[in-house]
Write an enzyme that holds these catalytic residues in place. Structure first.
Site, short mmCIF file in Angstrom:
data_model
loop_
_atom_site.label_atom_id
_atom_site.label_comp_id
_atom_site.label_asym_id
_atom_site.label_seq_id
_atom_site.Cartn_x
_atom_site.Cartn_y
_atom_site.Cartn_z
N ASP A 225 3.17 -5.05 -2.99
CA ASP A 225 3.40 -3.43 -3.16
C ASP A 225 2.17 -2.76 -2.83
O ASP A 225 1.30 -3.38 -2.18
CB ASP A 225 3.85 -3.20 -4.59
CG ASP A 225 4.85 -1.96 -4.66
OD1 ASP A 225 4.59 -0.92 -4.14
OD2 ASP A 225 6.25 -2.35 -5.25
N HIS A 258 2.35 -2.49 0.62
CA HIS A 258 3.15 -1.28 1.41
C HIS A 258 2.03 -0.35 1.87
O HIS A 258 2.24 0.24 2.79
CB HIS A 258 4.08 -0.80 -0.04
CG HIS A 258 5.15 -1.88 -0.28
ND1 HIS A 258 6.13 -1.60 -1.08
CD2 HIS A 258 5.50 -3.07 0.31
CE1 HIS A 258 6.96 -2.55 -0.99
NE2 HIS A 258 6.57 -3.29 -0.37
#
Length: 407
Positions: A225, A258
């Protein structure tokens, strides 16, 4: 963050460990072969050090198996070189946690974090050790959007240092800081599978919501993430709205996540005075990312990015989005309708970029504001990011790229 403020953090750490009593966890029954769980022994060592007004809880060379445990004030968790501390994956070890706060309110989490600290001061975690969260069973057992245990969790704490450790396979967030200030994260590495390879999302590397005087230096983050996520949410009855401010992130490498450094999407309490400099990003979805939306409110301002190399960015290199809704299609919407301004309307202004180089798959620069409150005053000097799609600007004002204002 001033140089004096950073120096103050280092001085506090030195004074904490200079002449502290050492408590070896093996003296309290910990098994350094890793065959038996040492949760009770580790807790006993921490409690004893706390009773004696602080000290060094030491893990001598070996392998240790543990369930969750809680840190106390004035404790240094010291790992000898090559120590491995692996956490049990049995959900029964990590029940829902409700903590009674001094004002009578409670704070709750769906799972007990692996290592937790509530309202502590002067805590150090240090050493060239591997801390293994044993996350794979959790990722398969509870895929998104399910919550899972967090690894290092600090709530309303002060003067925290995490140095040199390697954090691996966290079930969820690796380092979570809530209402915590004066934090030094130095020389650590964080690694989880990227979410586009294996089901390991929501494993943010460093998650701040909110925090102040955070110094991140010489870290490596490779995760599923955001590598670094800076937020400032609604606040609670005890602390109120607390902005995230005075942040320095430098000399670090971000991979696979991300966003390399993401601000938002929780911006209600505001974020300001944030500097990211002398970093390399390689293979993240986005490089430098500011995201928020209507309903999340907040002022995001005085953000500075200097000397950043971005390579193989999978989406936009530099992105600012006041219309974030979790989808790429929503971010590229051009027909944004006007609504009246209220205290939930985000405002992004005074953002500076200097010496940003590299390449991205999508736009090198992507900025989308709101018709009722445009993104204002973004200046990019020495900006050289190659991409297949150029730049995308919508609902912006006073955007200058390499000396030329964009009309």
């Amino acid at each position: 963050m001033t140089l004096g403020g950073i120096a103050g953090i280092f001085l506090a750490v030195v004074s904490l460990t200079a002449s502290a009593t050492v408590y070896n966890v093996t003296d309290f029954g910990a098994d350094s072969t890793g065959k038996n769980a040492s949760t009770t022994a580790i807790t006993k060592a921490i409690d004893k050090a706390s009773e004696d007004y602080g000290g060094v809880v030491r893990f001598t060379k070996g392998q240790y198996l543990s369930g969750p445990f809680e840190l106390k004030s004035n404790i240094t968790l010291q790992f000898d070189d090559d120590v491995v501390l692996k956490f049990l994956d049995d959900p029964k070890e990590y029940p829902p946690l409700t903590k009674l706060l001094p004002n009578g309110l409670t704070f709750s989490l769906p799972y007990t974090p692996l290592i937790r600290a509530f309202i502590v001061r002067n805590v150090v975690i240090r050493g060239k050790a591997i801390l293994d969260g044993n996350g794979a069973p959790w990722w398969k057992r509870l895929p998104p959007p399910n919550a899972r245990p967090q690894f290092l969790f600090f709530y309303q704490s002060y003067n925290i240092t995490v140095e040199d450790v390697a954090i691996r396979n966290s079930p969820m967030y690796n380092i979570q800081l809530i209402y915590t200030d004066h934090v030094l994260l130095k020389g650590i590495s964080i690694k989880n599978p990227p979410s586009y390879v294996d089901p390991g999302p929501n494993t943010d590397g460093i998650n701040c919501n909110p925090c102040r005087y955070l110094h991140v230096t010489n870290v490596t983050v490779d995760t599923g993430d955001d590598c670094v996520a800076l937020d400032a949410d609604l606040g609670d009855k005890l602390m109120g709205r607390w902005p995230t401010e005075h942040i320095l992130i430098e000399n670090s490498h971000m991979f696979a996540g991300h966003g390399a450094v993401s601000i938002g999407s929780a911006t209600t309490a505001g974020l300001r005075n944030i500097t990211v400099r002398n970093c390399i990003f390689n293979g993240t979805d986005r490089g430098l990312y500011i995201k928020t939306r209507r309903g999340r409110g907040g002022l995001v301002e005085d953000i500075h990015y200097h000397n950043i190399t971005m390579l193989n960015i999978r989406k936009e290199g530099v992105a600012i989005a006041a219309v974030y809704n979790g989808t790429d299609e929503g971010m590229h919407e051009r027909n944004i309708h006007w609504v009246p301004i209220d205290d939930t309307t985000p405002f992004i202004r005074n953002i500076r970029y200097r010496g940003i180089r590299g390449n991205s798959k999508l736009e090198s620069l992507f900025i989308v504001g709101l018709p009722e409150r445009q993104v204002l005053d973004v200046i990019l000097d020495d900006f050289h990011v190659q991409s297949e799609k150029g730049i995308f600007l919508n609902q912006t004002q006073h955007i200058i790229i390499n000396g030329k204002e964009q009309l």
